[in-house]
Motif scaffolding. Structure first.
Motif, mmCIF file in Angstrom:
data_model
loop_
_atom_site.group_PDB
_atom_site.id
_atom_site.type_symbol
_atom_site.label_atom_id
_atom_site.label_comp_id
_atom_site.label_asym_id
_atom_site.label_seq_id
_atom_site.Cartn_x
_atom_site.Cartn_y
_atom_site.Cartn_z
ATOM 1 N N ALA A 173 2.585 -4.315 3.189
ATOM 2 C CA ALA A 173 1.658 -4.926 4.144
ATOM 3 C C ALA A 173 1.956 -6.411 4.266
ATOM 4 O O ALA A 173 1.927 -6.983 5.355
ATOM 5 C CB ALA A 173 0.223 -4.700 3.693
ATOM 6 N N GLY A 179 -0.957 -4.585 12.526
ATOM 7 C CA GLY A 179 -0.255 -4.018 11.379
ATOM 8 C C GLY A 179 0.775 -4.947 10.768
ATOM 9 O O GLY A 179 1.525 -4.548 9.888
ATOM 10 N N SER A 180 0.800 -6.215 11.206
ATOM 11 C CA SER A 180 1.819 -7.130 10.692
ATOM 12 C C SER A 180 1.400 -7.793 9.388
ATOM 13 O O SER A 180 2.169 -8.551 8.809
ATOM 14 C CB SER A 180 2.146 -8.184 11.746
ATOM 15 N N GLY A 181 0.165 -7.545 8.926
ATOM 16 C CA GLY A 181 -0.244 -8.070 7.627
ATOM 17 C C GLY A 181 -1.176 -9.267 7.689
ATOM 18 O O GLY A 181 -1.509 -9.849 6.657
ATOM 19 N N LYS A 182 -1.634 -9.623 8.884
ATOM 20 C CA LYS A 182 -2.511 -10.793 9.033
ATOM 21 C C LYS A 182 -3.788 -10.647 8.219
ATOM 22 O O LYS A 182 -4.161 -11.535 7.445
ATOM 23 C CB LYS A 182 -2.887 -10.985 10.516
ATOM 24 N N THR A 183 -4.477 -9.518 8.419
ATOM 25 C CA THR A 183 -5.748 -9.310 7.729
ATOM 26 C C THR A 183 -5.546 -9.285 6.213
ATOM 27 O O THR A 183 -6.349 -9.844 5.463
ATOM 28 C CB THR A 183 -6.401 -8.003 8.201
ATOM 29 N N THR A 184 -4.464 -8.650 5.772
ATOM 30 C CA THR A 184 -4.220 -8.573 4.331
ATOM 31 C C THR A 184 -4.046 -9.973 3.734
ATOM 32 O O THR A 184 -4.548 -10.265 2.649
ATOM 33 C CB THR A 184 -2.986 -7.705 4.050
ATOM 34 N N PHE A 191 0.889 -1.166 0.000
ATOM 35 C CA PHE A 191 0.000 0.000 0.000
ATOM 36 C C PHE A 191 0.920 1.207 0.000
ATOM 37 O O PHE A 191 1.491 1.550 1.034
ATOM 38 C CB PHE A 191 -0.902 0.018 1.218
HETATM 39 N N1 LIG Z 1 -6.426 -0.503 2.396
HETATM 40 C C1 LIG Z 1 -5.240 -0.128 2.910
HETATM 41 N N2 LIG Z 1 -4.661 1.031 2.552
HETATM 42 C C2 LIG Z 1 -3.464 1.410 3.056
HETATM 43 N N3 LIG Z 1 -2.758 0.684 3.938
HETATM 44 C C3 LIG Z 1 -3.274 -0.473 4.344
HETATM 45 C C4 LIG Z 1 -4.543 -0.944 3.856
HETATM 46 N N4 LIG Z 1 -4.801 -2.142 4.441
HETATM 47 C C5 LIG Z 1 -3.751 -2.386 5.249
HETATM 48 N N5 LIG Z 1 -2.829 -1.404 5.201
HETATM 49 C C6 LIG Z 1 -1.547 -1.366 5.927
HETATM 50 O O1 LIG Z 1 -0.911 -2.599 5.754
HETATM 51 C C7 LIG Z 1 -0.330 -3.040 6.965
HETATM 52 C C8 LIG Z 1 -0.896 -4.390 7.369
HETATM 53 O O2 LIG Z 1 -2.268 -4.251 7.677
HETATM 54 P P1 LIG Z 1 -3.167 -5.451 8.166
HETATM 55 O O3 LIG Z 1 -3.052 -6.573 7.190
HETATM 56 O O4 LIG Z 1 -4.527 -4.932 8.400
HETATM 57 O O5 LIG Z 1 -2.474 -5.851 9.533
HETATM 58 P P2 LIG Z 1 -3.062 -6.694 10.772
HETATM 59 O O6 LIG Z 1 -4.324 -7.343 10.357
HETATM 60 O O7 LIG Z 1 -1.967 -7.656 11.084
HETATM 61 O O8 LIG Z 1 -3.254 -5.715 11.876
HETATM 62 C C9 LIG Z 1 -0.595 -1.952 7.986
HETATM 63 O O9 LIG Z 1 0.543 -1.133 8.054
HETATM 64 C C10 LIG Z 1 -1.757 -1.197 7.416
HETATM 65 O O10 LIG Z 1 -1.721 0.144 7.803
#
Ligand SMILES: Nc1ncnc2c1ncn2[C@@H]1O[C@H](COP(=O)(O)OP(=O)(O)O)[C@@H](O)[C@H]1O
Ligand SMILES: [Mg+2]
Lengths: 367, 272
Positions: free
Chosen positions: A27, A48-53, A22
């Motif tokens: 991510a 913020g470690s990328g789990k959700t992504t 991003f």
């Molecule tokens: N749609 C998006 N736009 C910009 N940055 C994003 C977006 N989604 C996630 N990020 C960034 O990517 C990184 C990983 O996010 P995320 O996968 O949500 O982490 P987690 O689920 O482990 O907390 C974070 O730094 C977050 O800010």
């Protein structure tokens, strides 16, 4: 025969070199991960470690910049989410507020063109699976948080998907309910033999529920392994610090060692102590020693070890925690389990510390 | 609790002031009502008696009825077109990743900013050439443009209140984009969409400026017909029409209010 194999593997997931950026943020950064069919895998890491992504890439709500995702051997990287046939449970329940509980659960069946009678029957069966038989006619808002999350689970499994994806599904619940749901989800997963990918930032949750845990930091896979492996044999300093309690102590290698070999470590402000090299080290390399509090021992009499001063002794029933200060100002925690007959100490006492080489993991420090 | 009495007095003063302003604003509209029931041939206040002859006159005059029906047709079609197009636009603005998004937003807001007279002249010039003046199609197009911003803003507001994660949930349940909209998004933003449609209807129904320019001699909207009537024969029929128009608008607003209350009550039942 081949057909049978294909069926058995239908719930397996392969993530190959997944990268998602991003802007300047990586991510997810080159994550590769094989999830076996029927396995309970936790994605664990700080916020913020990328789990959700990663989870959203499996679900089809994020598309990777690089890499592929295979489901049962089939490339689904670019398949739209509604055609992946995966179950998904979100953090905030996300039940449809204008539908009854039963209508919510029957929704995926309706979208698959099933008739009304079969929908109703299967929705009721799914509701029984999550033990909410009586509440089918209610609206979601009339249920408690735990009940809503159970309905969300029923909705996600009603069409018998091979894979269930869960993004911090229990983090909105209070502690008791959370622990109850952890056990329930685990039982459910065994009962229906579904592959579960479970995102959490709670290490206890990951360790108690998962068959294997993938630890992430800054979008990178740090380690993938069974809970015991992660705790007993962390492969990186991050994992050693993130999972469980750890004392870190800096020093330098007294000799060269290959990964898995014993190595003497000259500790700052102290003598040479035994340790296990996790990565390859050369003589004189800077290392960080990771020591679990419960693996530190107070040595009797004049045994050779690290001299330290007890600054505080905290009694907590099942164990006593000692706060120690070793030479050079190094602060350590030591835990003595109750009832094991181990020597104890009181505040102000000077003691000698020791440990088994296998319990002190030495990580090479990038110069 | 001790501040209750002065607070109440203050609130009553504010309420009284608000009512006074409302009455002052409404008075000219309300004066129309007695004027419409006078028996004489000319508009007069106060009326010299009570008679419904001008209402009867209105229904007997094919010109008035034609203009009214035409305006109703245009308003209904405008409500339909503006609501469909506006809802789709609002969705695209909120969910889509469309390039030139800023330009689209500007185009949507345009009709609110540009003076209606300028818009009316422009439309007249174009419609003349295309033979669209005085046609149902022409009126509907013009009014849809005027109503669109209000529809887009109303639906946008509803979409911002709506939890977008529900759409992801629907997709994960196997619903396609269209099914997701039909079964999840639309039912949940329905109160906003209904308000938007009513807005569009009212905007079209009493739109004077553009209608004035793009009417034809034989096909005109109600406001244009009223304007002509004032010019030629200031008869109390005009007051009767104005009274009925006011009543219709109030009815539409009441309908909107009732629908909204019903939707809110449904929402309350959900969370109750
Ligand atoms: N749609 C998006 N736009 C910009 N940055 C994003 C977006 N989604 C996630 N990020 C960034 O990517 C990184 C990983 O996010 P995320 O996968 O949500 O982490 P987690 O689920 O482990 O907390 C974070 O730094 C977050 O800010
Ligand atoms: Mg997350």
């Amino acid at each position: 025969m081949r057909k049978l194999d294909a069926d058995r593997n239908a719930g397996s997931i392969s993530i190959e070199g997944l990268t998602r950026r991003f802007g300047a943020v990586h991510a997810v950064d080159g994550v590769s991960l094989d999830i076996r069919a029927g396995e309970f895998l936790a994605l664990l890491g700080p916020s913020g470690s990328g789990k959700t992504t990663i989870l959203m890439s499996i679900a089809g709500f994020e598309y990777p910049d690089e890499g592929r995702i295979l489901l049962g051997g089939e490339d689904i990287t670019w398949l739209p989410p509604n055609r992946r046939n995966l179950g998904m449970v979100f953090q905030r329940y996300t039940l449809f507020p204008h539908m009854s509980v039963l209508e919510n659960i029957a929704f995926p069946l309706k979208m698959r063109g099933l008739g009304r009678a079969e929908r109703e029957e299967r929705a009721r069966a799914a509701l029984r699976t999550v033990r909410l038989d009586q509440l089918g006619e209610r609206r979601p808002a009339q249920l408690s948080g735990g009940q809503q999350q159970r309905v969300a689970i029923a909705r996600a499994i009603v069409y018998r998907p091979r894979v269930l994806l869960m993004d911090e599904p229990l983090s909105a619940l209070d502690k008791n309910l959370r622990e109850e749901m952890q056990i329930e989800i685990k039982h459910l997963q065994r009962e229906i033999g579904i592959t579960v990918v479970f995102v959490t930032h709670d290490q206890t949750e990951a360790l108690t529920m998962a068959d294997r845990v993938a630890v992430l930091d800054h979008g990178r896979l740090q380690q993938l392994g069974a809970p015991r492996e992660l705790y007993e044999a962390p492969q990186t300093e991050f994992v050693a610090g993130f999972i469980g309690e750890t004392n870190f102590w800096s020093g330098s290698a007294a000799a060269a060692a290959a990964p898995g070999e014993a190595v003497g470590v000259r500790l700052e402000g102290s003598g040479v102590m035994p340790a296990l090299a996790v990565s390859r080290v050369a003589a004189g390399d800077r290392v960080r020693l990771a020591l679990r509090p419960e693996r530190l021992r107070i040595l009797p009499g004049a045994a050779e070890g690290v001299p330290a001063l007890v600054t505080e002794a905290i009694y907590a029933g099942n164990a006593t925690t000692l706060m120690l200060e070793a030479a050079g100002g190094q602060v350590l925690r030591l835990r003595i389990p109750a009832g094991a007959g181990l020597p104890e100490a009181v505040a102000g006492e000077a003691v000698t510390l020791g440990w088994q080489a296998a319990d002190a993991r030495a990580f090479g420090v990038a110069p | 609790m001790s501040g209750g009495a002065p607070n109440r007095a203050g609130r009553m003063a504010v309420n009284a002031a608000a009512y006074a302003v409302t009455v002052f604003l409404l008075l000219p509209t309300l004066i129309i009502i007695p004027m419409s029931v006078g028996p004489e041939r000319f508009l007069r206040f106060p009326p010299a008696g009570f008679s419904l002859r001008w209402y009867a006159e209105y229904f007997r005059d094919p010109d008035w009825v034609a203009a009214t029906l035409f305006s109703l047709e245009v308003a209904l079609l405008t409500a339909l077109c503006a609501t469909v197009a506006g809802t789709m636009l609002a969705l695209a603005l909120v969910r889509g990743r469309l390039p030139g998004r800023g330009l689209v937003e500007l185009l949507v807001v345009g009709p609110v900013i540009v003076p209606h007279v300028a818009l009316a002249v422009a439309m007249f010039l174009v419609f003349e050439r295309l033979r669209l003046t005085g046609t149902l199609l022409g009126f509907t197009m013009a009014h849809t443009v005027l109503a669109l911003p209000f529809v887009v803003f109303t639906v946008l507001a509803a979409l911002y209140r709506f939890d977008a994660e529900l759409e992801r949930a629907a997709l994960s349940c196997g619903a396609g984009r269209l099914a997701t909209f039909r079964h999840v998004t639309l039912p949940l933003i329905a109160p906003g969409v209904v308000s938007a449609a009513l807005f569009a209807f009212i905007i079209s129904f009493d739109e004077p400026v553009v209608s004035f320019f793009i009417s034809a001699l034989d096909r005109k909207s109600l406001p244009r017909k009223m304007f002509e009537d004032i010019d030629y024969n200031i008869s109390p029929t005009l007051a009767a029409v104005a009274t009925m128009l006011t009543a219709l608008t109030v009815l539409a607003l009441l309908l909107g209010f009732v629908l909204k209350r019903a939707a809110e009550r449904r929402a309350a039942a959900r969370s109750g």
